[in-house]
Motif scaffolding. Structure first.
Motif, PDB file in Angstrom:
ATOM      1  N   LEU A   1       1.053  -1.218  -0.050  1.00  0.00           N
ATOM      2  CA  LEU A   1      -0.006   0.103   0.148  1.00  0.00           C
ATOM      3  C   LEU A   1       0.893   1.403  -0.154  1.00  0.00           C
ATOM      4  O   LEU A   1       0.622   2.203  -0.901  1.00  0.00           O
ATOM      5  CB  LEU A   1      -0.917   0.026   1.187  1.00  0.00           C
ATOM      6  CG  LEU A   1      -2.102  -0.975   1.126  1.00  0.00           C
ATOM      7  CD1 LEU A   1      -2.838  -0.884   2.453  1.00  0.00           C
ATOM      8  CD2 LEU A   1      -3.079  -0.275   0.200  1.00  0.00           C
ATOM      9  N   ALA A   2       2.084   1.282   0.888  1.00  0.00           N
ATOM     10  CA  ALA A   2       2.755   2.338   0.786  1.00  0.00           C
ATOM     11  C   ALA A   2       3.542   2.841  -0.444  1.00  0.00           C
ATOM     12  O   ALA A   2       3.511   3.816  -0.855  1.00  0.00           O
ATOM     13  CB  ALA A   2       3.718   2.186   1.982  1.00  0.00           C
ATOM     14  N   LYS A   3       3.931   1.511  -0.857  1.00  0.00           N
ATOM     15  CA  LYS A   3       4.825   1.624  -2.344  1.00  0.00           C
ATOM     16  C   LYS A   3       3.689   2.295  -3.544  1.00  0.00           C
ATOM     17  O   LYS A   3       4.312   2.999  -4.377  1.00  0.00           O
ATOM     18  CB  LYS A   3       5.146   0.255  -2.841  1.00  0.00           C
ATOM     19  CG  LYS A   3       6.377  -0.465  -2.148  1.00  0.00           C
ATOM     20  CD  LYS A   3       6.949  -1.715  -2.800  1.00  0.00           C
ATOM     21  CE  LYS A   3       8.268  -2.204  -1.988  1.00  0.00           C
ATOM     22  NZ  LYS A   3       8.423  -3.362  -2.386  1.00  0.00           N
ATOM     23  N   ARG A   4       2.189   1.752  -3.437  1.00  0.00           N
ATOM     24  CA  ARG A   4       1.618   2.231  -4.439  1.00  0.00           C
ATOM     25  C   ARG A   4       0.658   3.705  -3.848  1.00  0.00           C
ATOM     26  O   ARG A   4      -0.240   4.048  -4.689  1.00  0.00           O
ATOM     27  CB  ARG A   4       0.439   1.196  -4.663  1.00  0.00           C
ATOM     28  CG  ARG A   4       0.791  -0.324  -5.137  1.00  0.00           C
ATOM     29  CD  ARG A   4       1.512  -0.144  -6.558  1.00  0.00           C
ATOM     30  NE  ARG A   4       1.700  -1.406  -7.217  1.00  0.00           N
ATOM     31  CZ  ARG A   4       2.980  -1.773  -7.386  1.00  0.00           C
ATOM     32  NH1 ARG A   4       4.193  -1.024  -6.890  1.00  0.00           N
ATOM     33  NH2 ARG A   4       3.166  -2.919  -7.902  1.00  0.00           N
ATOM     34  N   LYS A   5       1.215   4.009  -2.873  1.00  0.00           N
ATOM     35  CA  LYS A   5       0.699   5.420  -2.307  1.00  0.00           C
ATOM     36  C   LYS A   5      -0.823   5.308  -2.332  1.00  0.00           C
ATOM     37  O   LYS A   5      -1.665   6.109  -2.801  1.00  0.00           O
ATOM     38  CB  LYS A   5       1.234   6.591  -3.291  1.00  0.00           C
ATOM     39  CG  LYS A   5       2.574   6.656  -3.111  1.00  0.00           C
ATOM     40  CD  LYS A   5       3.076   7.924  -3.628  1.00  0.00           C
ATOM     41  CE  LYS A   5       4.614   8.093  -3.437  1.00  0.00           C
ATOM     42  NZ  LYS A   5       5.637   8.318  -4.860  1.00  0.00           N
ATOM     43  N   MET A   6      -1.587   4.232  -1.804  1.00  0.00           N
ATOM     44  CA  MET A   6      -2.886   4.064  -1.672  1.00  0.00           C
ATOM     45  C   MET A   6      -3.282   3.837  -0.293  1.00  0.00           C
ATOM     46  O   MET A   6      -2.456   3.104   0.703  1.00  0.00           O
ATOM     47  CB  MET A   6      -3.175   2.756  -2.358  1.00  0.00           C
ATOM     48  CG  MET A   6      -4.805   2.649  -2.370  1.00  0.00           C
ATOM     49  SD  MET A   6      -5.050   1.104  -3.454  1.00  0.00           S
ATOM     50  CE  MET A   6      -5.496   1.621  -4.721  1.00  0.00           C
ATOM     51  N   LYS A   7      -4.342   4.327   0.211  1.00  0.00           N
ATOM     52  CA  LYS A   7      -4.940   4.208   1.523  1.00  0.00           C
ATOM     53  C   LYS A   7      -5.487   3.037   1.605  1.00  0.00           C
ATOM     54  O   LYS A   7      -6.218   2.630   0.791  1.00  0.00           O
ATOM     55  CB  LYS A   7      -5.762   5.416   2.154  1.00  0.00           C
ATOM     56  CG  LYS A   7      -4.944   6.696   2.148  1.00  0.00           C
ATOM     57  CD  LYS A   7      -5.727   7.789   2.357  1.00  0.00           C
ATOM     58  CE  LYS A   7      -4.914   9.333   2.417  1.00  0.00           C
ATOM     59  NZ  LYS A   7      -5.608  10.370   2.658  1.00  0.00           N
TER      60      LYS A   7
ATOM     61  N   ALA B   1      -6.762 -12.155  -5.053  1.00  0.00           N
ATOM     62  CA  ALA B   1      -6.778 -11.806  -6.855  1.00  0.00           C
ATOM     63  C   ALA B   1      -7.467 -10.444  -6.967  1.00  0.00           C
ATOM     64  O   ALA B   1      -6.568  -9.558  -7.617  1.00  0.00           O
ATOM     65  CB  ALA B   1      -7.793 -12.468  -7.676  1.00  0.00           C
ATOM     66  N   LYS B   2      -8.438  -9.795  -6.109  1.00  0.00           N
ATOM     67  CA  LYS B   2      -8.707  -8.627  -6.449  1.00  0.00           C
ATOM     68  C   LYS B   2      -7.566  -7.551  -5.777  1.00  0.00           C
ATOM     69  O   LYS B   2      -7.558  -6.347  -6.305  1.00  0.00           O
ATOM     70  CB  LYS B   2      -9.967  -8.274  -5.715  1.00  0.00           C
ATOM     71  CG  LYS B   2     -11.249  -8.901  -6.342  1.00  0.00           C
ATOM     72  CD  LYS B   2     -12.376  -8.737  -5.416  1.00  0.00           C
ATOM     73  CE  LYS B   2     -13.754  -9.326  -6.189  1.00  0.00           C
ATOM     74  NZ  LYS B   2     -14.935  -8.996  -5.258  1.00  0.00           N
ATOM     75  N   ILE B   3      -7.066  -7.813  -4.577  1.00  0.00           N
ATOM     76  CA  ILE B   3      -5.982  -6.993  -4.030  1.00  0.00           C
ATOM     77  C   ILE B   3      -4.926  -6.975  -5.133  1.00  0.00           C
ATOM     78  O   ILE B   3      -4.486  -5.741  -5.293  1.00  0.00           O
ATOM     79  CB  ILE B   3      -5.515  -7.749  -2.801  1.00  0.00           C
ATOM     80  CG1 ILE B   3      -6.704  -7.574  -1.640  1.00  0.00           C
ATOM     81  CG2 ILE B   3      -4.402  -6.887  -2.201  1.00  0.00           C
ATOM     82  CD1 ILE B   3      -6.531  -8.124  -0.397  1.00  0.00           C
ATOM     83  N   CYS B   4      -4.454  -7.845  -5.687  1.00  0.00           N
ATOM     84  CA  CYS B   4      -3.433  -8.010  -6.650  1.00  0.00           C
ATOM     85  C   CYS B   4      -3.667  -7.237  -7.714  1.00  0.00           C
ATOM     86  O   CYS B   4      -2.760  -6.538  -8.298  1.00  0.00           O
ATOM     87  CB  CYS B   4      -3.045  -9.455  -6.914  1.00  0.00           C
ATOM     88  SG  CYS B   4      -2.218 -10.261  -5.674  1.00  0.00           S
ATOM     89  N   ALA B   5      -4.879  -7.254  -8.280  1.00  0.00           N
ATOM     90  CA  ALA B   5      -5.091  -6.358  -9.428  1.00  0.00           C
ATOM     91  C   ALA B   5      -5.269  -5.176  -8.922  1.00  0.00           C
ATOM     92  O   ALA B   5      -4.641  -4.260 -10.031  1.00  0.00           O
ATOM     93  CB  ALA B   5      -6.643  -6.771  -9.976  1.00  0.00           C
ATOM     94  N   ALA B   6      -5.902  -4.635  -7.857  1.00  0.00           N
ATOM     95  CA  ALA B   6      -5.784  -3.279  -7.538  1.00  0.00           C
ATOM     96  C   ALA B   6      -4.433  -2.687  -7.350  1.00  0.00           C
ATOM     97  O   ALA B   6      -4.368  -1.435  -7.592  1.00  0.00           O
ATOM     98  CB  ALA B   6      -6.819  -3.128  -6.324  1.00  0.00           C
ATOM     99  N   LEU B   7      -3.486  -3.516  -6.780  1.00  0.00           N
ATOM    100  CA  LEU B   7      -2.199  -2.849  -6.511  1.00  0.00           C
ATOM    101  C   LEU B   7      -1.169  -3.345  -7.566  1.00  0.00           C
ATOM    102  O   LEU B   7      -0.022  -3.001  -7.396  1.00  0.00           O
ATOM    103  CB  LEU B   7      -1.875  -3.596  -4.832  1.00  0.00           C
ATOM    104  CG  LEU B   7      -2.718  -3.211  -3.709  1.00  0.00           C
ATOM    105  CD1 LEU B   7      -2.025  -3.819  -2.795  1.00  0.00           C
ATOM    106  CD2 LEU B   7      -2.516  -1.609  -3.674  1.00  0.00           C
ATOM    107  N   ASP B   8      -1.689  -3.962  -8.623  1.00  0.00           N
ATOM    108  CA  ASP B   8      -0.706  -4.281  -9.636  1.00  0.00           C
ATOM    109  C   ASP B   8       0.453  -5.077  -9.298  1.00  0.00           C
ATOM    110  O   ASP B   8       1.637  -4.687  -9.513  1.00  0.00           O
ATOM    111  CB  ASP B   8      -0.378  -3.237 -10.427  1.00  0.00           C
ATOM    112  CG  ASP B   8       0.337  -3.448 -11.915  1.00  0.00           C
ATOM    113  OD1 ASP B   8       0.083  -4.587 -12.264  1.00  0.00           O
ATOM    114  OD2 ASP B   8       1.032  -2.596 -12.150  1.00  0.00           O
TER     115      ASP B   8
END
Length: 69
Positions: free
Chosen positions: A11-17, A49-56
């Motif tokens: 999450l930190a690497k992708r700058k997503m909350k 799978a959804k988490i991986c797709a959202a965070l690439d």
């Protein structure tokens, strides 16, 4: 063997909350928080799978196996 969840790192690497990720994948922020802290006994492949797709990312970017001491 222990499984360590590295969701907070990704999450930190992708700058997503966490709140934004929970919204995108369709789970509550409370359940995502439990997952993030490793306080769950399992995770559905569909959710992973959804988490991986959202965070690439790949599942191996989120989960790490650590031997017991």
């Amino acid at each position: 063997m222990q499984i360590i969840v590295r969701l907070d790192v990704m999450l930190a690497k992708r700058k997503m909350k966490s709140k934004d990720l929970a919204e995108v994948i369709g789970i509550s922020t409370q359940n995502l928080s439990l997952l993030k802290t490793g306080q769950v006994r399992g995770i559905r492949f569909e959710t992973l799978a959804k988490i991986c797709a959202a965070l690439d990312c790949q599942p191996g970017d989120l989960l790490e196996a650590m031997p017991d001491d």
